[in-house]
Write a protein that holds these residues in place. Structure first.
Motif, PDB file in Angstrom:
ATOM      1  N   ALA A  11       0.830  -1.202   0.000  1.00 46.19           N
ATOM      2  CA  ALA A  11       0.000   0.000   0.000  1.00 46.19           C
ATOM      3  C   ALA A  11       0.864   1.251   0.000  1.00 46.19           C
ATOM      4  O   ALA A  11       1.973   1.263   0.507  1.00 46.19           O
ATOM      5  N   PRO A  12       0.358   2.350  -0.595  1.00 44.81           N
ATOM      6  CA  PRO A  12       1.110   3.622  -0.560  1.00 44.81           C
ATOM      7  C   PRO A  12       1.308   4.085   0.865  1.00 44.81           C
ATOM      8  O   PRO A  12       0.435   3.932   1.701  1.00 44.81           O
ATOM      9  N   ARG A  13       2.477   4.678   1.147  1.00 39.29           N
ATOM     10  CA  ARG A  13       2.770   5.113   2.515  1.00 39.29           C
ATOM     11  C   ARG A  13       3.031   6.609   2.565  1.00 39.29           C
ATOM     12  O   ARG A  13       3.824   7.086   3.360  1.00 39.29           O
ATOM     13  N   VAL A  14       2.381   7.342   1.690  1.00 37.70           N
ATOM     14  CA  VAL A  14       2.623   8.780   1.657  1.00 37.70           C
ATOM     15  C   VAL A  14       2.248   9.414   2.977  1.00 37.70           C
ATOM     16  O   VAL A  14       2.924  10.286   3.494  1.00 37.70           O
ATOM     17  N   LEU A  15       1.138   8.935   3.559  1.00 39.64           N
ATOM     18  CA  LEU A  15       0.702   9.498   4.821  1.00 39.64           C
ATOM     19  C   LEU A  15       1.488   8.939   5.998  1.00 39.64           C
ATOM     20  O   LEU A  15       1.592   9.571   7.046  1.00 39.64           O
ATOM     21  N   ALA A  16       2.030   7.746   5.845  1.00 40.25           N
ATOM     22  CA  ALA A  16       2.743   7.107   6.952  1.00 40.25           C
ATOM     23  C   ALA A  16       4.102   7.724   7.171  1.00 40.25           C
ATOM     24  O   ALA A  16       4.592   7.799   8.281  1.00 40.25           O
ATOM     25  N   ARG A  17       4.734   8.173   6.090  1.00 36.71           N
ATOM     26  CA  ARG A  17       6.056   8.756   6.233  1.00 36.71           C
ATOM     27  C   ARG A  17       6.377   9.535   4.977  1.00 36.71           C
ATOM     28  O   ARG A  17       5.895   9.225   3.903  1.00 36.71           O
ATOM     29  N   PRO A  18       7.190  10.561   5.083  1.00 30.09           N
ATOM     30  CA  PRO A  18       7.531  11.367   3.902  1.00 30.09           C
ATOM     31  C   PRO A  18       8.421  10.591   2.960  1.00 30.09           C
ATOM     32  O   PRO A  18       9.257   9.795   3.382  1.00 30.09           O
ATOM     33  N   SER A  19       8.213  10.808   1.677  1.00 27.83           N
ATOM     34  CA  SER A  19       9.057  10.145   0.682  1.00 27.83           C
ATOM     35  C   SER A  19      10.450  10.735   0.718  1.00 27.83           C
ATOM     36  O   SER A  19      10.629  11.939   0.877  1.00 27.83           O
ATOM     37  N   THR A  20      11.413   9.875   0.559  1.00 23.99           N
ATOM     38  CA  THR A  20      12.802  10.346   0.560  1.00 23.99           C
ATOM     39  C   THR A  20      13.309  10.599  -0.847  1.00 23.99           C
ATOM     40  O   THR A  20      14.467  10.931  -1.031  1.00 23.99           O
ATOM     41  N   PHE A  21      12.425  10.404  -1.852  1.00 22.50           N
ATOM     42  CA  PHE A  21      12.873  10.591  -3.231  1.00 22.50           C
ATOM     43  C   PHE A  21      13.144  12.053  -3.507  1.00 22.50           C
ATOM     44  O   PHE A  21      12.342  12.918  -3.178  1.00 22.50           O
ATOM     45  N   ARG A  22      14.279  12.332  -4.117  1.00 26.90           N
ATOM     46  CA  ARG A  22      14.623  13.684  -4.524  1.00 26.90           C
ATOM     47  C   ARG A  22      15.107  13.638  -5.962  1.00 26.90           C
ATOM     48  O   ARG A  22      15.829  12.706  -6.344  1.00 26.90           O
ATOM     49  N   PRO A  23      14.694  14.599  -6.778  1.00 27.01           N
ATOM     50  CA  PRO A  23      15.164  14.587  -8.174  1.00 27.01           C
ATOM     51  C   PRO A  23      16.675  14.726  -8.236  1.00 27.01           C
ATOM     52  O   PRO A  23      17.308  15.312  -7.355  1.00 27.01           O
ATOM     53  N   ALA A  24      17.232  14.190  -9.279  1.00 25.75           N
ATOM     54  CA  ALA A  24      18.687  14.272  -9.457  1.00 25.75           C
ATOM     55  C   ALA A  24      19.110  15.724  -9.556  1.00 25.75           C
ATOM     56  O   ALA A  24      18.400  16.587 -10.075  1.00 25.75           O
ATOM     57  N   LEU A  69      16.202   3.178   2.008  1.00 23.51           N
ATOM     58  CA  LEU A  69      16.316   1.938   2.775  1.00 23.51           C
ATOM     59  C   LEU A  69      16.167   2.220   4.269  1.00 23.51           C
ATOM     60  O   LEU A  69      15.521   1.451   4.990  1.00 23.51           O
ATOM     61  N   SER A  70      16.744   3.307   4.739  1.00 22.49           N
ATOM     62  CA  SER A  70      16.610   3.684   6.147  1.00 22.49           C
ATOM     63  C   SER A  70      15.152   3.986   6.489  1.00 22.49           C
ATOM     64  O   SER A  70      14.656   3.615   7.557  1.00 22.49           O
ATOM     65  N   SER A  71      14.469   4.674   5.579  1.00 18.67           N
ATOM     66  CA  SER A  71      13.060   4.992   5.793  1.00 18.67           C
ATOM     67  C   SER A  71      12.221   3.727   5.862  1.00 18.67           C
ATOM     68  O   SER A  71      11.345   3.585   6.720  1.00 18.67           O
ATOM     69  N   GLU A  72      12.502   2.791   4.957  1.00 19.76           N
ATOM     70  CA  GLU A  72      11.771   1.512   4.957  1.00 19.76           C
ATOM     71  C   GLU A  72      12.059   0.729   6.228  1.00 19.76           C
ATOM     72  O   GLU A  72      11.160   0.133   6.827  1.00 19.76           O
ATOM     73  N   LEU A  73      13.310   0.730   6.648  1.00 21.88           N
ATOM     74  CA  LEU A  73      13.699   0.018   7.864  1.00 21.88           C
ATOM     75  C   LEU A  73      13.014   0.628   9.087  1.00 21.88           C
ATOM     76  O   LEU A  73      12.540  -0.097   9.980  1.00 21.88           O
TER      77      LEU A  73
END
Length: 296
Positions: A11-24, A69-73
């Motif tokens: 399931a999407p976790r946008v509400l559970a935690r902020p995404s760590t993705f950042r554009p290059a 990976l840290s966010s997922e952990l």
């Protein structure tokens, strides 16, 4: 039923935690201009220096991947902290007669015990859990496609979609909520010194052990070894009839025979819960290992 952890992961976790993705990072002209350039007179061989390659910085995505990976952990650890040990696991380990062998990093789990002069081994694998989850996701995707097709056949109207949703809800209520209980494959070996072994294939599901096949091997090693020679020899041995085709009284007696040796409803409840718990532990270890490798 299907692991709640697996549903949470998908399931999407946008509400559970902020995404760590950042554009290059976009390299500007100024940044490019500031980069040192090679002299025309520099030796061409320097461009192929192995020492230069060894000193090359890590890839641009390394830091971003490590953060993800840290966010997922962190998420998985927080889920685990709110859980308690299931009663089925606690009761079985405290009151059962089997010795548990669970090696971290390996998929297979073994339960062993002695019964008179017999040695009994029950094994199962968390690989079955992954296969079951993949099958469920595929079935859900297929069901969604069928739902859309049926909706289109009714004119793409909102009332048609509402009718289908209501019908599906009624079917779920009538059929019960546990129709997707996970089947766990058991490999049961009962061996006697100098007498070979019985190898039983069974399924643990909904607190019940369902026997599928019963094999006999004169050499007990054939029931354990995974070497090509042993597998080939086991395949050549007469497998016996399908368990369901046996005389009903014979089926009942064989089931009682296994139950006396610890193949009970308690074990059938223990295995799925333990598989789910072990899969979570192995997933956390996998996240740690991959993050450590990326950060090294």
């Amino acid at each position: 039923m299907m692991s709640l952890r697996a549903i949470a992961r998908a399931a999407p976790r946008v509400l559970a935690r902020p995404s760590t993705f950042r554009p290059a990072v976009v390299r500007t002209a100024a940044a490019t201009a500031a980069r040192p350039s090679f002299s025309i007179t520099q030796k061409a061989s320097a461009a192929f220096s192995t020492s230069a390659l060894r000193r090359a910085p890590a890839g641009e995505v390394d830091e971003e991947l490590a953060a993800k990976l840290s966010s997922e952990l962190e998420f998985e650890t927080s889920v685990k902290e709110g859980e308690t040990l299931p009663a089925s696991i606690k009761d079985f380990l405290e009151n059962g007669q089997f010795e548990l062998k669970d090696v971290p990093g390996q998929q297979d789990v073994f339960l062993t015990r002695n019964f008179g002069n017999e040695k009994i081994t029950v094994s199962f694998s968390i690989a079955d859990l992954s296969s079951f989850q993949e099958q469920n996701f595929e079935d859900d995707a297929l069901a969604d496609e069928e739902f859309e097709e049926m909706n289109d056949s009714r004119g793409n109207g909102k009332s048609g979609a509402a009718d289908l949703a209501e019908e599906a809800e009624e079917e779920d209520m009538e059929g019960g909520a546990d129709t997707d209980a996970m089947p766990c494959r058991l490999n049961i070996v009962v061996e006697k010194p100098g007498k070979g072994a019985l190898n039983v294939e069974a399924i643990a599901q909904d607190g019940t052990v369902v026997v599928e096949n019963v094999y006999y091997y004169k050499d007990a090693k054939l029931a354990h070894s995974s070497s090509p020679d042993a597998v080939h020899a086991a395949q050549d041995a007469y497998p016996g009839p399908a368990f369901g085709s046996l005389d009903e009284d014979l089926q009942i007696l064989l089931e009682r025979y296994l139950e006396e040796r610890g193949i009970t409803p308690a074990l059938a409840l223990f295995v799925p819960d333990y598989m789910d718990m072990k899969e979570q532990k192995e997933y956390l270890a996998w996240l740690e290992n991959v993050r450590g490798f990326v950060e090294a």
